[in-house]
Design an enzyme around this catalytic site. Structure first.
Site, PDB file in Angstrom:
ATOM      1  N   LYS A  11       0.765  -1.126   0.050  1.00  0.00           N
ATOM      2  CA  LYS A  11      -0.084  -0.117   0.019  1.00  0.00           C
ATOM      3  C   LYS A  11       0.870   1.167   0.034  1.00  0.00           C
ATOM      4  O   LYS A  11       0.755   2.146  -0.688  1.00  0.00           O
ATOM      5  CB  LYS A  11      -0.880  -0.028   1.182  1.00  0.00           C
ATOM      6  CG  LYS A  11      -1.769  -1.028   1.211  1.00  0.00           C
ATOM      7  CD  LYS A  11      -2.905  -0.910   2.576  1.00  0.00           C
ATOM      8  CE  LYS A  11      -2.114  -1.221   3.801  1.00  0.00           C
ATOM      9  NZ  LYS A  11      -1.730  -2.715   4.043  1.00  0.00           N
ATOM     10  N   ARG A  15      -9.454   0.669   8.683  1.00  0.00           N
ATOM     11  CA  ARG A  15      -9.045  -1.169   8.882  1.00  0.00           C
ATOM     12  C   ARG A  15     -10.196  -1.880   9.895  1.00  0.00           C
ATOM     13  O   ARG A  15      -9.893  -2.838  10.153  1.00  0.00           O
ATOM     14  CB  ARG A  15      -7.700  -1.038   9.601  1.00  0.00           C
ATOM     15  CG  ARG A  15      -6.774  -1.259   9.042  1.00  0.00           C
ATOM     16  CD  ARG A  15      -5.134  -1.020   9.816  1.00  0.00           C
ATOM     17  NE  ARG A  15      -4.090  -1.955   9.251  1.00  0.00           N
ATOM     18  CZ  ARG A  15      -3.227  -1.177   8.444  1.00  0.00           C
ATOM     19  NH1 ARG A  15      -3.192   0.051   8.112  1.00  0.00           N
ATOM     20  NH2 ARG A  15      -2.100  -1.986   8.274  1.00  0.00           N
ATOM     21  N   ARG A  67      11.391  -6.258   4.433  1.00  0.00           N
ATOM     22  CA  ARG A  67      11.293  -4.822   5.046  1.00  0.00           C
ATOM     23  C   ARG A  67      11.985  -4.759   6.366  1.00  0.00           C
ATOM     24  O   ARG A  67      12.662  -3.594   6.620  1.00  0.00           O
ATOM     25  CB  ARG A  67       9.829  -4.420   4.980  1.00  0.00           C
ATOM     26  CG  ARG A  67       9.874  -3.045   5.441  1.00  0.00           C
ATOM     27  CD  ARG A  67       8.328  -2.374   5.247  1.00  0.00           C
ATOM     28  NE  ARG A  67       7.385  -3.419   5.954  1.00  0.00           N
ATOM     29  CZ  ARG A  67       5.981  -3.122   5.888  1.00  0.00           C
ATOM     30  NH1 ARG A  67       5.668  -2.125   5.130  1.00  0.00           N
ATOM     31  NH2 ARG A  67       5.123  -3.624   6.648  1.00  0.00           N
ATOM     32  N   ARG A  74      11.528  -1.583  11.717  1.00  0.00           N
ATOM     33  CA  ARG A  74      10.197  -1.720  12.431  1.00  0.00           C
ATOM     34  C   ARG A  74       9.966  -2.947  12.985  1.00  0.00           C
ATOM     35  O   ARG A  74      10.094  -4.029  12.685  1.00  0.00           O
ATOM     36  CB  ARG A  74       9.087  -1.659  11.236  1.00  0.00           C
ATOM     37  CG  ARG A  74       8.852  -0.114  10.854  1.00  0.00           C
ATOM     38  CD  ARG A  74       7.695  -0.286   9.647  1.00  0.00           C
ATOM     39  NE  ARG A  74       6.319  -0.948   9.913  1.00  0.00           N
ATOM     40  CZ  ARG A  74       5.323  -0.927   8.981  1.00  0.00           C
ATOM     41  NH1 ARG A  74       5.578  -0.238   7.974  1.00  0.00           N
ATOM     42  NH2 ARG A  74       4.440  -1.713   9.323  1.00  0.00           N
ATOM     43  N   ARG A 104       0.140 -12.601  13.833  1.00  0.00           N
ATOM     44  CA  ARG A 104      -0.813 -11.754  14.388  1.00  0.00           C
ATOM     45  C   ARG A 104      -1.581 -10.683  13.483  1.00  0.00           C
ATOM     46  O   ARG A 104      -2.633 -10.497  13.246  1.00  0.00           O
ATOM     47  CB  ARG A 104      -0.557 -11.283  15.832  1.00  0.00           C
ATOM     48  CG  ARG A 104      -1.727 -10.531  16.597  1.00  0.00           C
ATOM     49  CD  ARG A 104      -1.386 -10.174  18.048  1.00  0.00           C
ATOM     50  NE  ARG A 104      -0.636 -11.248  18.814  1.00  0.00           N
ATOM     51  CZ  ARG A 104       0.418 -11.017  19.375  1.00  0.00           C
ATOM     52  NH1 ARG A 104       1.034  -9.880  19.571  1.00  0.00           N
ATOM     53  NH2 ARG A 104       0.755 -12.087  20.018  1.00  0.00           N
TER      54      ARG A 104
HETATM   55  P1  B4P Z   1       4.547  -1.805   1.891  1.00  0.00           P
HETATM   56  O1  B4P Z   1       4.422  -0.800   0.665  1.00  0.00           O
HETATM   57  O2  B4P Z   1       5.350  -0.861   2.881  1.00  0.00           O
HETATM   58  O3  B4P Z   1       3.345  -1.919   2.485  1.00  0.00           O
HETATM   59  P2  B4P Z   1       2.067  -1.744   3.630  1.00  0.00           P
HETATM   60  O4  B4P Z   1       0.860  -2.229   2.702  1.00  0.00           O
HETATM   61  O5  B4P Z   1       2.057  -0.107   3.354  1.00  0.00           O
HETATM   62  O6  B4P Z   1       2.298  -2.083   5.071  1.00  0.00           O
HETATM   63  P3  B4P Z   1       1.732  -2.274   6.525  1.00  0.00           P
HETATM   64  O7  B4P Z   1       0.174  -2.624   6.283  1.00  0.00           O
HETATM   65  O8  B4P Z   1       2.380  -3.042   7.208  1.00  0.00           O
HETATM   66  O9  B4P Z   1       1.617  -0.646   7.034  1.00  0.00           O
HETATM   67  P4  B4P Z   1       0.834   0.296   7.947  1.00  0.00           P
HETATM   68  O10 B4P Z   1       1.870   1.377   7.832  1.00  0.00           O
HETATM   69  O11 B4P Z   1      -0.355   0.617   7.131  1.00  0.00           O
HETATM   70  O12 B4P Z   1       5.208  -2.789   1.354  1.00  0.00           O
HETATM   71  C1  B4P Z   1       5.894  -3.942   2.183  1.00  0.00           C
HETATM   72  C2  B4P Z   1       7.187  -4.243   1.676  1.00  0.00           C
HETATM   73  O13 B4P Z   1       7.019  -4.988   0.432  1.00  0.00           O
HETATM   74  C3  B4P Z   1       8.074  -3.206   1.424  1.00  0.00           C
HETATM   75  O14 B4P Z   1       9.285  -3.667   1.940  1.00  0.00           O
HETATM   76  C4  B4P Z   1       8.175  -3.105  -0.106  1.00  0.00           C
HETATM   77  O15 B4P Z   1       9.416  -2.643  -0.573  1.00  0.00           O
HETATM   78  C5  B4P Z   1       7.781  -4.593  -0.662  1.00  0.00           C
HETATM   79  N1  B4P Z   1       7.115  -4.195  -1.744  1.00  0.00           N
HETATM   80  C6  B4P Z   1       6.123  -3.460  -2.188  1.00  0.00           C
HETATM   81  N2  B4P Z   1       5.523  -3.922  -3.273  1.00  0.00           N
HETATM   82  C7  B4P Z   1       6.130  -4.946  -3.710  1.00  0.00           C
HETATM   83  C8  B4P Z   1       6.240  -5.853  -4.936  1.00  0.00           C
HETATM   84  N3  B4P Z   1       5.533  -5.659  -6.018  1.00  0.00           N
HETATM   85  N4  B4P Z   1       7.329  -6.931  -5.142  1.00  0.00           N
HETATM   86  C9  B4P Z   1       7.908  -7.255  -4.074  1.00  0.00           C
HETATM   87  N5  B4P Z   1       8.010  -6.518  -2.878  1.00  0.00           N
HETATM   88  C10 B4P Z   1       7.110  -5.367  -2.889  1.00  0.00           C
HETATM   89  O16 B4P Z   1       0.366  -0.302   9.333  1.00  0.00           O
HETATM   90  C11 B4P Z   1       1.376  -0.622  10.308  1.00  0.00           C
HETATM   91  C12 B4P Z   1       0.634  -0.906  11.710  1.00  0.00           C
HETATM   92  O17 B4P Z   1      -0.076   0.402  12.228  1.00  0.00           O
HETATM   93  C13 B4P Z   1      -0.665  -1.704  11.751  1.00  0.00           C
HETATM   94  O18 B4P Z   1      -0.208  -3.161  12.187  1.00  0.00           O
HETATM   95  C14 B4P Z   1      -1.402  -1.217  12.947  1.00  0.00           C
HETATM   96  O19 B4P Z   1      -0.860  -1.460  14.072  1.00  0.00           O
HETATM   97  C15 B4P Z   1      -0.969   0.498  12.765  1.00  0.00           C
HETATM   98  N6  B4P Z   1      -2.231   0.879  12.007  1.00  0.00           N
HETATM   99  C16 B4P Z   1      -2.257   1.688  10.919  1.00  0.00           C
HETATM  100  N7  B4P Z   1      -3.299   1.977  10.312  1.00  0.00           N
HETATM  101  C17 B4P Z   1      -4.612   1.760  11.254  1.00  0.00           C
HETATM  102  C18 B4P Z   1      -5.694   1.750  11.410  1.00  0.00           C
HETATM  103  N8  B4P Z   1      -6.276   2.427  10.477  1.00  0.00           N
HETATM  104  N9  B4P Z   1      -6.278   1.428  12.650  1.00  0.00           N
HETATM  105  C19 B4P Z   1      -5.678   0.854  13.574  1.00  0.00           C
HETATM  106  N10 B4P Z   1      -4.235   0.609  13.389  1.00  0.00           N
HETATM  107  C20 B4P Z   1      -3.472   1.021  12.342  1.00  0.00           C
END
Ligand code: B4P
Length: 192
Positions: free
Chosen positions: A14, A89, A128, A134, A145
Site C-alpha cells: 500500500k 481498517r 522490509r 520496524r 498476528r
Molecule cells: P509496503 O508498501 O510498505 O506495505 P504496506 O501495505 O503499506 O504495509 P503495512 O500494512 O505493514 O503498514 P501500515 O503502516 O499501514 O510494502 C511492504 C514491503 O513489500 C516493502 O518492503 C516493499 O518494498 C515491498 N514491496 C512492495 N511492493 C512489492 C512488490 N510488488 N514486489 C515485491 N516487494 C514489494 O500499518 C502498520 C501498523 O500501524 C498496523 O499493524 C497497525 O498496528 C497500525 N495501524 C495503521 N493504520 C491503522 C488503522 N487504520 N487502525 C488501527 N491501527 C492502524
C-alpha cells in the site's frame, strides 16, 4: 473530488503504490501507519499509547485513528482529493470515514484492493525488517498476528464498500510498475 482507498493486508504494498498514485493523480496522502509512526518518533502522548498496540501487531483503537484522520481532512480544505492508505481498517472506521466525508458533501469513489498471497506477505515483511527498523516486521509471531487481525477485523471493510459497488481488486504480485499500471487503469476506467 477524487477520494480513493488503497486496501490490502499488511505488507501488500500500500505504501509503495501510494507514492506513485499521489505523484500521478495529485491527491493528499493520509496513511494512518505513517501518521502513527510520526507520533511515536515525536514521543507524543498519542504515539506512546499507539506504540504498544503496533509492536504487538494489534490495531490502534478506532477513536485514536479516526481523530487523526479527522484532523488531516479538516486541515486540508480545497485539495483535489484524498488517498486513504491503511485506513479504514475496521467497519467502525469505515462508517466514521463516510460520516466525516459527508460533512464535506463528499464520499469515497473507489476502493482499490491489493491481492497478495500470505507467503509473499511474510517474505516482504521479513525483507522490509532488514532496513525499516520496524519492530512489527521483525517478529514472526507478530507478523502472523497482523495477518490474523486483517482477516478477522479488516476484511469486513471490503464487504462494507462492496455493498455500494465501490471495490475493485488488483493483483498485487509482480513488479511495482506493473501493479501501478493495473491500479492506474482501474482509476482511469472509473474516473477518466
Ligand atoms: P509496503 O508498501 O510498505 O506495505 P504496506 O501495505 O503499506 O504495509 P503495512 O500494512 O505493514 O503498514 P501500515 O503502516 O499501514 O510494502 C511492504 C514491503 O513489500 C516493502 O518492503 C516493499 O518494498 C515491498 N514491496 C512492495 N511492493 C512489492 C512488490 N510488488 N514486489 C515485491 N516487494 C514489494 O500499518 C502498520 C501498523 O500501524 C498496523 O499493524 C497497525 O498496528 C497500525 N495501524 C495503521 N493504520 C491503522 C488503522 N487504520 N487502525 C488501527 N491501527 C492502524
Amino acid at each position: 473530488m477524487l477520494n480513493l482507498i488503497l486496501f490490502g493486508p499488511p505488507g501488500a504494498g500500500k505504501g509503495t503504490q501510494s507514492e506513485k498514485i499521489l505523484a500521478k493523480y495529485g491527491l493528499k496522502h493520509i496513511s494512518t501507519g505513517d501518521l502513527l509512526r510520526s507520533e511515536i518518533a515525536n514521543k507524543t502522548e498519542l504515539g506512546l499509547k499507539a506504540k504498544g498496540f503496533m509492536d504487538e501487531g494489534k490495531l490502534v483503537p478506532d477513536e485514536v485513528v479516526i481523530g487523526m484522520v479527522d484532523n488531516v481532512i479538516m486541515n486540508n480544505p480545497g485539495v483535489y482529493g484524498f488517498l486513504f492508505d491503511g485506513f479504514p481498517r475496521t467497519k467502525a472506521q469505515a462508517e466514521a470515514l463516510d460520516a466525516l466525508l459527508r460533512q464535506h458533501e463528499e464520499n469515497i469513489n473507489l476502493m482499490l484492493a491489493l491481492d497478495v498471497p500470505e507467503e509473499e506477505l511474510i517474505a516482504r515483511m521479513i525483507n522490509r525488517a532488514k532496513t525499516s527498523g520496524r519492530t512489527d516486521d521483525a517478529d514472526s509471531e507478530v507478523q502472523k498476528r497482523r495477518i490474523g487481525v486483517y482477516k478477522n477485523e479488516t476484511l469486513a471493510v471490503a464487504s462494507y464498500y462492496d455493498q455500494f459497488g465501490k471495490v475493485t481488486t488488483v493483483n498485487g504480485l509482480g513488479s511495482v510498475d506493473d501493479i501501478f499500471s493495473a491500479l492506474s487503469t482501474e482509476i482511469d476506467n472509473h474516473y477518466a
